[in-house]
Scaffold this active site. Structure first.
Site, short mmCIF file in Angstrom:
data_model
loop_
_atom_site.label_atom_id
_atom_site.label_comp_id
_atom_site.label_asym_id
_atom_site.label_seq_id
_atom_site.Cartn_x
_atom_site.Cartn_y
_atom_site.Cartn_z
N ASN A 12 46.59 46.42 10.98
CA ASN A 12 45.56 45.39 10.83
C ASN A 12 45.93 44.50 9.65
O ASN A 12 45.83 44.92 8.50
CB ASN A 12 44.21 46.10 10.60
N TRP A 13 46.35 43.28 9.95
CA TRP A 13 46.80 42.38 8.88
C TRP A 13 45.63 41.78 8.11
O TRP A 13 45.83 41.13 7.09
CB TRP A 13 47.64 41.24 9.45
N LYS A 14 44.44 41.93 8.62
CA LYS A 14 43.23 41.34 8.00
C LYS A 14 43.46 39.84 7.79
O LYS A 14 44.13 39.21 8.60
CB LYS A 14 42.88 42.08 6.71
N HIS A 102 34.76 47.01 12.27
CA HIS A 102 35.45 47.37 11.02
C HIS A 102 34.43 47.30 9.88
O HIS A 102 33.55 46.43 9.87
CB HIS A 102 36.61 46.40 10.77
N GLU A 104 34.54 46.15 7.01
CA GLU A 104 34.45 44.85 6.32
C GLU A 104 33.53 43.91 7.08
O GLU A 104 32.83 43.09 6.48
CB GLU A 104 35.85 44.27 6.11
N GLU A 174 37.39 55.74 9.24
CA GLU A 174 37.85 55.00 8.06
C GLU A 174 36.77 55.07 6.97
O GLU A 174 35.87 54.21 6.93
CB GLU A 174 38.07 53.53 8.41
N GLY A 180 41.78 50.27 1.21
CA GLY A 180 42.30 49.34 0.22
C GLY A 180 42.21 49.82 -1.21
O GLY A 180 42.38 49.05 -2.15
N SER A 216 44.15 53.51 3.15
CA SER A 216 45.26 53.71 2.22
C SER A 216 46.39 54.56 2.79
O SER A 216 47.02 55.34 2.07
CB SER A 216 44.77 54.28 0.88
N GLY A 237 46.14 49.09 7.02
CA GLY A 237 45.90 47.75 6.50
C GLY A 237 47.08 47.29 5.67
O GLY A 237 48.11 46.86 6.21
N GLY A 238 46.96 47.42 4.34
CA GLY A 238 47.96 46.90 3.40
C GLY A 238 49.40 47.23 3.75
O GLY A 238 50.28 46.36 3.69
#
Ligand code: PGA
Length: 261
Positions: A12-14, A102, A104, A174, A180, A216, A237-238
């Site tokens: 997931n590049w967000k 998600h 967020e 999650e 993150g 993470s 993610g990251g």
């Protein structure tokens, strides 16, 4: 990994990487995968909406074994919804996976449990795969009632869903405190919660759902997380923003599956 399912790893590049950067990332990933294919792991990348067409074209022209996902979708088919995107628009771009709920979006964009349930239904009715995100925040983890949070999220999103759509639903556990932050859930915590998710889903008549972990995940912890828990893969993610680190996570899943099979 005690599950016998093929691992699934979703990047997931967000809100990162414009379409040129996204193109470069997929090209780099493509080179790594062509040199050393991951044979047992299904791979999905989830760029921002504006990158989808470019990424879709490169996946197609290079014949890369990577599926395309989207980060969100509006549950309506079309109409007066300024700024929104529909499942049919995504389908035209070969999007097969859509992240639903998600944290967020739940936290910052008012995505209620009702909207999550409605969105999930629109995704599966369109024949696309939904990745339903569930997880507690740190206050609920500390209070000890985190299972109730996850149970309620699963229940409101999935109860009553027509059984013919069950195979299109994957769940990503999650916990918000791990997203993150650089502090991943331990293998024991992941094992406990993926088992819990499976139990709740089985009470909702789902058989053998695919359950992922996100929060993470990186090349250093992916191997032990996948080995020592019964997770079916990761939502990353990251660490999905660099071809080398995402590829290392794919490899960790692939190696683990090959050994345990
Ligand atoms: P992270 O994000 O890997 O950067 O923690 C995971 C996610 O939000 O899906």
């Amino acid at each position: 990994m005690t599950s016998s399912k093929r691992p699934l790893v979703i990047g997931n590049w967000k809100m990162n990487l414009d379409f040129v950067e996204g193109l470069h990332l997929v090209q780099q990933l493509g080179v790594l995968l062509k040199n050393h294919p991951v044979e047992h792991t299904d791979v999905v990348v989830v760029p921002p909406f504006v990158d989808l067409r470019t990424v879709s074209s490169i996946l197609d022209s290079e014949r890369l074994a990577i599926s395309l996902g989207a980060q969100h979708v509006n549950p309506n088919d079309n109409g007066a919804h300024t700024g929104e995107i529909s499942t049919s628009m995504l389908k035209r771009l070969n999007v097969e996976w859509i992240i639903v709920g998600h944290s967020e979006r739940r936290t910052h964009y008012a995505m209620t449990d009702e909207i999550v349930a409605e969105t999930l239904r629109s995704v599966v009715r369109a024949g696309q795969h939904a990745v339903l995100c569930v997880g507690e925040n740190s206050a609920r983890r500390e209070a000890g009632d985190y299972e109730e949070v996850v149970r309620a999220q699963l229940d409101s999103a999935l109860r009553g869903l027509d059984e013919r759509f069950h195979a299109l639903v994957a769940v990503a556990y999650e916990p918000l405190w791990a997203i993150g932050t650089g502090v991943n859930a331990t293998s024991t915590q992941v094992r406990e919660m993926t088992e819990f998710v499976r139990t709740v889903m089985s009470s909702l008549s789902f058989s053998a759902p695919q359950v992922l972990y996100g929060g993470s995940v990186n090349p250093e912890n992916a191997g032990s997380l996948v080995r020592d828990s019964d997770v079916d893969g990761f939502l990353v993610g990251g660490a999905s923003l660099k071809a080398e680190s995402f590829y290392a996570i794919l490899q960790a899943c692939d190696d683990c599956y090959a050994i345990k099979r």
